[in-house]
Design an enzyme around this catalytic site. Structure first.
Site, short mmCIF file in Angstrom:
data_model
loop_
_atom_site.label_atom_id
_atom_site.label_comp_id
_atom_site.label_asym_id
_atom_site.label_seq_id
_atom_site.Cartn_x
_atom_site.Cartn_y
_atom_site.Cartn_z
N LEU A 101 0.87 -1.16 0.00
CA LEU A 101 0.00 0.00 0.00
C LEU A 101 0.91 1.22 0.00
O LEU A 101 1.95 1.23 0.68
CB LEU A 101 -0.90 0.03 1.24
CG LEU A 101 -2.08 -0.94 1.30
CD1 LEU A 101 -2.82 -0.78 2.62
CD2 LEU A 101 -3.04 -0.72 0.13
N ASP A 102 0.53 2.26 -0.72
CA ASP A 102 1.33 3.48 -0.73
C ASP A 102 1.46 4.04 0.68
O ASP A 102 0.61 3.79 1.54
CB ASP A 102 0.69 4.53 -1.64
CG ASP A 102 0.67 4.10 -3.10
OD1 ASP A 102 1.45 3.19 -3.45
OD2 ASP A 102 -0.13 4.66 -3.87
N LYS A 103 2.48 4.84 0.88
CA LYS A 103 2.74 5.44 2.18
C LYS A 103 1.55 6.22 2.70
O LYS A 103 1.24 6.18 3.90
CB LYS A 103 3.98 6.33 2.10
CG LYS A 103 4.42 6.93 3.42
CD LYS A 103 5.68 7.76 3.24
CE LYS A 103 6.14 8.36 4.57
NZ LYS A 103 7.37 9.18 4.41
N THR A 105 -1.61 5.73 1.90
CA THR A 105 -2.84 4.94 1.78
C THR A 105 -3.09 4.15 3.06
O THR A 105 -2.17 3.57 3.63
CB THR A 105 -2.77 3.97 0.59
OG1 THR A 105 -2.59 4.71 -0.61
CG2 THR A 105 -4.05 3.15 0.47
N HIS A 187 1.12 2.70 -7.76
CA HIS A 187 0.15 3.79 -7.66
C HIS A 187 -1.05 3.58 -8.59
O HIS A 187 -1.58 4.53 -9.16
CB HIS A 187 0.80 5.13 -8.01
CG HIS A 187 1.87 5.57 -7.05
ND1 HIS A 187 1.79 5.35 -5.70
CD2 HIS A 187 3.03 6.22 -7.27
CE1 HIS A 187 2.87 5.86 -5.10
NE2 HIS A 187 3.65 6.37 -6.03
#
Length: 235
Positions: A101-103, A105, A187
């Site tokens: 998961l993105d930072k 998110t 992303h």
């Protein structure tokens, strides 16, 4: 299994520290053992170190509600990772995040040391559906439902696999939606939304396959999977 390996696996002790502990005497089925390479049955034998009975567990499965500003990695010199959130009793199993998961998110993160299950859940061939809740600047038009279903085109020309877009609200000030994807490109959700002229302001993963984020878990909290949840993931 060697006694020193067993102790190293079930405690926070290193293999060297486990050997030192064994030389002082460890109880195995009520008998004092001082030999590191002493063979035991990790599932049947009783091992007691410092008056604590050690329980062998090969795999660990953890559901976490990942907060923002935490990265999906096992270690990092600058930023706190999802593994850093875990207590020592979980870290000794060397779990790792399944997928990423993105930072910025939030949401469902699965951590395990079961490589086979991790491969199954992240393999593009398996088409495991991930559900996200997304908020954006911009209007999500109904026509984009078909566009996502047919495969959104990302900024590098990549055509995504078919995705489901479920619009919750949409107006000039912003929109909210659920999106279901079977991929995990870099992303990806943000880039899919960018391809329709929308900028993601909030993103949260709600499910991976049949594993649904526990609503009782606050950001940064985690728990072990139930037997029922694990069975669904493995089937």
């Amino acid at each position: 299994m060697r006694l020193d390996k067993f102790i190293g696996h079930t405690t926070s002790l290193s293999r060297a520290e486990a050997k030192k502990s064994i030389k002082k005497g460890v109880l195995v089925n009520g008998r004092i053992v001082k030999t590191p390479d002493f063979k035991i049955d990790e599932f049947k034998d009783e091992v007691i170190v410092n008056e604590e009975k050690l329980i062998y567990q090969k795999y660990i499965y953890i559901m976490m509600n990942k907060p923002k500003d935490i990265i999906s990695a096992t270690e990092d010199n600058k930023t706190k990772t999802v593994v850093d959130i875990l207590d020592e009793q979980e870290r000794i199993f060397k779990p790792f995040p399944v997928g990423r998961l993105d930072k910025d998110t939030e949401g469902l993160m699965l951590l395990t040391n079961d490589g086979d299950l991790a491969h199954k859940l992240t393999s593009p061939k398996k088409d495991i559906v991930k559900k996200y809740y997304v908020e954006v600047f911009g209007t999500i038009e109904d026509m984009y439902i078909t566009y996502f279903k047919e495969g959104a085109i990302l900024d590098d020309g990549y055509k995504c696999k078919s995705a489901i877009l479920d619009i919750l609200t949409s107006n000039e000030t912003g929109s909210k939606a659920y999106i279901y994807i079977t991929e995990g490109k870099f992303h990806q959700v943000k880039r899919m939304m960018k391809s329709i002229g929308c900028e993601v302001t909030y993103l949260k993963r709600l499910s991976i396959g049949e594993l649904v984020l526990d609503e009782n878990l606050k950001l940064g909290e985690y728990r072990y999977l139930t037997e029922q949840e694990l069975k669904k993931l493995k089937n």
